[in-house]
Design an enzyme around this catalytic site. Structure first.
Site, mmCIF file in Angstrom:
data_model
loop_
_atom_site.group_PDB
_atom_site.id
_atom_site.type_symbol
_atom_site.label_atom_id
_atom_site.label_comp_id
_atom_site.label_asym_id
_atom_site.label_seq_id
_atom_site.Cartn_x
_atom_site.Cartn_y
_atom_site.Cartn_z
ATOM 1 C CG ASP A 62 -55.495 90.973 32.259
ATOM 2 O OD1 ASP A 62 -54.829 90.683 33.241
ATOM 3 O OD2 ASP A 62 -54.620 90.984 31.049
ATOM 4 C CB THR A 95 -49.666 95.287 34.000
ATOM 5 O OG1 THR A 95 -49.627 93.908 33.575
ATOM 6 C CG2 THR A 95 -49.601 96.208 32.926
ATOM 7 C CB THR A 96 -53.695 96.414 37.385
ATOM 8 O OG1 THR A 96 -53.799 95.399 36.517
ATOM 9 C CG2 THR A 96 -54.942 97.325 37.613
ATOM 10 C CG ASP A 393 -50.442 87.757 34.116
ATOM 11 O OD1 ASP A 393 -49.732 88.135 32.995
ATOM 12 O OD2 ASP A 393 -51.316 88.218 34.275
HETATM 13 P P1 ADP Z 1 -51.764 93.289 38.213
HETATM 14 O O1 ADP Z 1 -52.000 93.533 36.991
HETATM 15 O O2 ADP Z 1 -51.103 94.373 39.121
HETATM 16 O O3 ADP Z 1 -51.314 92.090 38.615
HETATM 17 P P2 ADP Z 1 -54.141 91.989 39.278
HETATM 18 O O4 ADP Z 1 -55.648 92.489 38.802
HETATM 19 O O5 ADP Z 1 -53.592 90.629 38.815
HETATM 20 O O6 ADP Z 1 -53.177 93.158 38.922
HETATM 21 O O7 ADP Z 1 -54.360 91.998 40.805
HETATM 22 C C1 ADP Z 1 -53.149 91.854 41.531
HETATM 23 C C2 ADP Z 1 -53.235 92.336 42.863
HETATM 24 O O8 ADP Z 1 -54.249 91.320 43.608
HETATM 25 C C3 ADP Z 1 -52.007 91.968 43.917
HETATM 26 O O9 ADP Z 1 -51.879 93.027 44.821
HETATM 27 C C4 ADP Z 1 -52.381 90.708 44.380
HETATM 28 O O10 ADP Z 1 -51.622 90.592 45.737
HETATM 29 C C5 ADP Z 1 -53.799 90.761 44.673
HETATM 30 N N1 ADP Z 1 -54.341 89.424 44.793
HETATM 31 C C6 ADP Z 1 -54.424 88.358 43.925
HETATM 32 N N2 ADP Z 1 -55.032 87.363 44.467
HETATM 33 C C7 ADP Z 1 -55.370 87.671 45.796
HETATM 34 C C8 ADP Z 1 -56.041 86.780 46.889
HETATM 35 N N3 ADP Z 1 -56.308 85.847 46.678
HETATM 36 N N4 ADP Z 1 -55.973 87.468 48.016
HETATM 37 C C9 ADP Z 1 -55.638 88.799 48.125
HETATM 38 N N5 ADP Z 1 -55.017 89.854 47.082
HETATM 39 C C10 ADP Z 1 -54.945 89.070 45.977
HETATM 40 MG MG MG Z 2 -51.769 89.993 38.144
#
Ligand code: ADP
Ligand code: MG
Length: 555
Positions: A62, A95-96, A393
């Site tokens: 995360d 966040t990421t 989240d």
């Molecule tokens: P953040 O901290 O930015 O939320 P995450 O590690 O949660 O980072 O990743 C978010 C990214 O992953 C977003 O661009 C989201 O659309 C993508 N994402 C999450 N689940 C899926 C999925 N099942 N298929 C495609 N993209 C996904």
């Molecule tokens: Mg996320």
């Protein structure tokens, strides 16, 4: 980090860094933070092992957790960490993405600077790009039926996909959706009535949604001296809430003053026991079953109350105290003797449970505001914390979507659509500003690019495949497992528009602050400058959002 590369000199106790180097070093520091978390983006992101100063090891994927725990002493890196914390606090997700986007923008900025663009022109172009992108986000939004639980579950699933096995992800998405739904009225979600408690031990699948309130006896109150023999469950309970300490002067204190005057000592003893009797009489007369106190309760009083069959909870946490008041309709009073019949709250049932070594009270069937609690189980304390963060989240995403009434396709689809739009739009903008707009578009492609790379594929090939697929369909994103383009509407990967919107403004804000600095002056340590900038033991979510950074005064 980059500080060691900085050319520094010292004049009158002030350290300065040369102009061009300052900007360069700051950009490098910002990019380094983004690079550190790039591989964690998305459900297929890899884990990072964080090793604490005391040797504790935490494995997480995360981005927010990593940033919150990162030991950075570079002001720029620190600033990015606070951007992440602010993003996490305001919208709870992305966040990421926000930090990665900042990193991409900084990389683009470096090139523009070396091409001779002035920072002012660059920033003007970025601002232009963000203004347009935000408007486009409005246009891209896909309306959802707010009453459609399936659509909400899809939104909740995005933050949990890949964190656990599919069945658990599904289960948590469902719990989060039901939890939010329970405290929603007409699109408005009363988050204060939805609490998340994570307890280590047990199995993930033992997590549940409790319709009522949980009071964590370990975290909020002393449990020692729990009177034996009190019922595990009290039906139709009457509750009292007391703000301040329930105490009487101790015999010890009196002794030191009046040791030589036995008579006076006797009188004080009598007074003391009279005070105790008053407290007990009042509570008994009001038929109180459970007494919650924000501070401590005199031990003798506790024991006597226990003998009367009354349950006492000391040091109740403020948030739990407030929630108790809302749910049970009890009014908190300053002292027990202030209590009247009208102040007494009610609950259909209060139950004591022992879970994962923690004593919990569950308070259900209350007459006041509806409260629901998500009780998360499984793993070590660290896993429990991580689970809590991820579920928060989900909750944030569902809440925002209920509020926005729309969703945006995830998997980098939205970023790609924005990139294409901005890149085309840049051609209509004259001057050198268009270069900055184009650069912004490229930075946005950094999100699908990271998702492709994290699936182990070559970003260059797949990104151009994605770009060309977008000519027909703007909802194509990256399937995080295969790294290949896929329609995100079909796979139901949705995200709240507010998260994407905030990512854009967070990244722009951070970049422009970094860019505006052309001089680094390290002032000599001052005694008064010991402000805590949020690096305490709490998670990023608990941080105060600092929309600035320690030395940003004047911006
Ligand atoms: P953040 O901290 O930015 O939320 P995450 O590690 O949660 O980072 O990743 C978010 C990214 O992953 C977003 O661009 C989201 O659309 C993508 N994402 C999450 N689940 C899926 C999925 N099942 N298929 C495609 N993209 C996904
Ligand atoms: Mg996320």
């Amino acid at each position: 980090m980059a500080r060691t590369n900085r050319q520094q000199w010292i004049t009158h106790g002030v350290e300065r860094t040369a102009r061009a180097d300052a900007r360069q070093a700051n950009i490098a520091a910002g990019r380094a933070v983004a690079t550190a978390i790039r591989t964690t983006l998305g459900p297929n992101g890899s884990d990072k092992m964080l090793i604490g100063a005391d040797g504790t090891v935490i494995v997480t994927n995360d981005g927010a957790s990593i940033l919150a725990r990162m030991d950075v002493d570079d002001p720029i890196a620190e600033m990015l960490v606070s951007v992440a914390a602010a993003q996490d606090q305001t919208v709870g997700d992305g966040t990421t993405t926000a930090v990665l986007l900042t990193g991409e923008l900084l990389a683009a900025t470096e090139e523009l600077l070396s091409d001779g663009l002035h920072p002012t022109t660059i920033l003007a172009g970025y601002h232009h790009a963000v203004d347009r992108a935000r408007k486009r986000l409005d246009a891209y939004g896909i309306e959802i039926d707010r009453t459609d639980d399936e659509a909400l579950r899809a939104v909740a699933r995005t933050p949990v996909t890949g964190r656990w096995d599919d069945a658990s992800a599904e289960r948590f998405a469902d719990l989060a959706t039901r939890g939010v739904r329970a405290v929603e009225t007409g699109g408005h979600v009363d988050v204060q009535n939805l609490t998340v408690t994570a307890l280590p031990g047990g199995e993930l699948r033992e997590s549940e949604l409790v319709s009522g309130l949980l009071v964590d006896m370990d975290a909020s109150s002393t449990t020692e001296g729990f009177p034996f023999g009190l019922p595990r469950q009290i039906d139709t309970a009457r509750l009292a809430l007391v703000d301040t300490e329930i105490t009487v002067d101790t015999a010890d204190a009196i002794e030191s003053v009046t040791v030589s005057e036995p008579e006076q000592r006797e009188r004080l003893r009598a007074y003391e026991s009279e005070t105790r009797e008053d407290v007990i009489r009042t509570l008994v007369a009001l038929g109180v079953d459970v007494l919650f106190c924000q501070k401590s309760i005199d031990t003798v009083v506790r024991t006597k109350l226990a003998n009367e069959g009354m349950f006492t909870v000391e040091r109740t946490r403020q948030d739990e105290f407030d929630a108790l008041s809302r749910a049970t309709e009890a009014t908190a009073v300053q002292s027990v003797t202030d209590l009247t019949r009208a102040d007494i709250g009610r609950a259909g049932s209060i139950e004591r449970r022992s879970l994962g070594g923690t004593e919990l009270l569950t308070i259900t069937d209350c007459p006041g505001e509806r409260h629901v609690s998500l009780l998360l189980r499984g793993g070590t304390e660290h896993v429990a914390e991580e689970t809590q963060r991820i579920i928060e989240d989900c909750i944030a995403a569902v809440r925002l979507v209920l509020h926005d009434g729309r969703v945006l396709p995830g998997g980098g689809a939205t970023e790609m659509a924005l990139a294409r739009d901005l890149s085309a739009h840049a051609d209509t903008v004259g001057g050198r500003e268009q270069l900055a707009i184009k650069a912004f578009a490229e930075a946005l492609e950094g999100i699908p690019r990271a998702l492709i790379a994290n699936a182990g594929l070559d970003p260059i090939d797949e990104l151009s495949a994605l770009r060309s697929r977008h000519e027909e369909n703007a909802t194509i994103g990256i399937d995080p497992t295969t790294g290949k383009p896929r329609d995100m509407v079909q796979s139901k990967v949705f995200e709240p528009p507010s998260v994407k919107d905030r990512c854009l403004t967070s990244a722009l804000g951070a970049t422009s602050r970094i860019l505006r600095v052309d001089d680094i002056i390290r002032a000599k340590p001052s005694d008064s400058d010991d402000t805590d900038h949020g690096s305490d033991e709490h998670t990023a979510r608990a941080h105060r959002s600092t929309d600035g950074y320690p030395w940003a005064i004047g911006h």
